[in-house]
Design a protein around this motif. Sequence first.
Motif, mmCIF file in Angstrom:
data_model
loop_
_atom_site.group_PDB
_atom_site.id
_atom_site.type_symbol
_atom_site.label_atom_id
_atom_site.label_comp_id
_atom_site.label_asym_id
_atom_site.label_seq_id
_atom_site.Cartn_x
_atom_site.Cartn_y
_atom_site.Cartn_z
ATOM 1 N N TYR A 317 -4.378 9.660 -6.219
ATOM 2 C CA TYR A 317 -3.360 8.629 -6.046
ATOM 3 C C TYR A 317 -3.067 7.986 -7.396
ATOM 4 O O TYR A 317 -3.948 7.361 -8.008
ATOM 5 C CB TYR A 317 -3.822 7.566 -5.052
ATOM 6 N N HIS A 355 -8.620 -2.051 -7.930
ATOM 7 C CA HIS A 355 -8.904 -1.119 -6.846
ATOM 8 C C HIS A 355 -10.411 -0.930 -6.631
ATOM 9 O O HIS A 355 -10.818 -0.128 -5.793
ATOM 10 C CB HIS A 355 -8.268 0.236 -7.141
ATOM 11 N N LYS A 364 -6.269 -0.595 0.008
ATOM 12 C CA LYS A 364 -5.700 0.394 0.914
ATOM 13 C C LYS A 364 -5.135 1.629 0.201
ATOM 14 O O LYS A 364 -4.447 2.425 0.827
ATOM 15 C CB LYS A 364 -4.576 -0.251 1.743
ATOM 16 N N ARG A 365 -5.384 1.771 -1.090
ATOM 17 C CA ARG A 365 -4.813 2.895 -1.856
ATOM 18 C C ARG A 365 -3.295 2.940 -1.689
ATOM 19 O O ARG A 365 -2.701 3.983 -1.443
ATOM 20 C CB ARG A 365 -5.424 4.230 -1.407
ATOM 21 N N GLN A 366 -2.673 1.784 -1.816
ATOM 22 C CA GLN A 366 -1.226 1.704 -1.654
ATOM 23 C C GLN A 366 -0.661 0.644 -2.590
ATOM 24 O O GLN A 366 -1.135 -0.484 -2.640
ATOM 25 C CB GLN A 366 -0.863 1.364 -0.203
ATOM 26 N N ILE A 368 3.269 -0.862 -3.663
ATOM 27 C CA ILE A 368 4.669 -0.832 -3.255
ATOM 28 C C ILE A 368 5.499 -1.672 -4.218
ATOM 29 O O ILE A 368 4.972 -2.564 -4.898
ATOM 30 C CB ILE A 368 4.861 -1.333 -1.808
ATOM 31 N N LYS A 411 3.375 -0.278 8.299
ATOM 32 C CA LYS A 411 4.626 -0.010 7.577
ATOM 33 C C LYS A 411 5.060 -1.212 6.729
ATOM 34 O O LYS A 411 6.181 -1.718 6.832
ATOM 35 C CB LYS A 411 5.746 0.343 8.558
ATOM 36 N N ARG A 413 6.543 -3.178 3.738
ATOM 37 C CA ARG A 413 7.480 -2.970 2.646
ATOM 38 C C ARG A 413 7.991 -4.334 2.175
ATOM 39 O O ARG A 413 8.005 -5.301 2.943
ATOM 40 C CB ARG A 413 8.650 -2.078 3.066
#
Length: 456
Positions: A317, A355, A364-366, A368, A411, A413
């Motif tokens: 990632y 992280h 959450k390894r995300q 945005i 979801k 965003r």
Amino acid sequence: MMRFSFLFFAVFGIFTAKAQVVQLQFRDAKSDETIQNVVVNMLVQRIGKSDTSLFANSNLEGNLTFQLNQITTLKINYSHPLFESGEKFVRNSKNADTLKLNVLMNRLKVQNIQEITVKAPGRPDTIYHSDRLSVADYEVLQNGDIILLTYPKQLSKSNELLLFDGKNIRSSFQVNDQAEYLTRDYRGNVHVVSKENVFGIQIKKNEIQIAQIPRDYFFKYIEPIIDTNRSKLYYSNYSSNIPEFSYFAYDVEDSTYRKLQHIQDDLMMELYRSEYKWMDIRTKLWARQKELESGIDKEIWIGATYFTSSIYYQEVYAPMFTRNDSIFIFNYPKDKLECYDRFGTPLYTTPIYHHYDKKVTGWKRQVIQDKITGEIYAVYEHKGNPYLGRVNLKTGTIDERVKLNYRYVDKIRVHDNFVYYVYRPYESNQRKFLYRERLPYNFKGQKTMIDSEFSE
């Protein structure tokens, strides 16, 4: 006697010229876990030669290996933002071919980064709700309209696309294929990814229209392109089956390519390749034949076919984002945030550690991005509570975290200083609704991608 002296000095000379291996391993003194990316500055002292300095970082297993000649003394300084720094002195033993040193590091009692947690102002607004349909996915358009992928009972059947302006449904479209999710390409156009096809969505005169795109074509030629600017396309050769990939820039004016950065998870790649050792002879012969046919390493064939199905495999990632004329690559395997200009020239690199401690922070390894303001947020979830951490692009730190009102949302965003998410109360008969919360920011709009959305 002369022969004996000659023999003695010859053997001694061979011995002193023999290379020695220095192996360091860094571990957490409390948990005994290995520590990656420890910065090591090693001062090497040799007889009859000037001192030399070596710089390196420990790998994902906490190991660092040097091969040196004629060592007399080593002075090793090591540091890490989350652990106490220290130094070690090692004197050479002529009888040892390998010098091994295990270093235990203590965590800092006071963290270098003090995060502030705030709560989003006000209660969440219910943007879309229905007694018949649940929201499976959504995309917020630049003008604030929302494209919703909905379903009555199961996502695999009777999927409906809705064009929603926040108050009224302007248009609906029945998707006859088995829809999976929505995605956006580098131009900002929304697509429906289904089991068999990909459908591009167009909005014309407030009506939803779709055009079928071959699934293989979309994932081979459109999906790898991440973003564009005035003269360049930025893309990657990412594959979920290989723990490495590269970012490239393609100049549309002179048709030249440039590699921006190669990303690799070293530990995962080592495990990935080692899978070949445990295969039976027939499988190894198959992999060798594939190597002859394609030119791809036989270990890669085995890893992609077998190790990717293992519980130990984790996709690499390292997302890339653009803002104004800058490119930001979050190189998580190397704990670095790398910034480039629009030509692909490196500007600066800063360490990132937000992280770390997944069990504590809920990372959450995300990551945005708000495509209107350009701000970038890391997503966390701790005890079911979701948080957005705004990333400081100069320092790589999380200056503050915003806690959302509801637990176990989906979801997430961000659009124009608002956070959107899909939520259904736990053990409730309610359908999945789309909610929105105002973030405690008022950032102004910045350029993040080419303005080519499809609405008329």
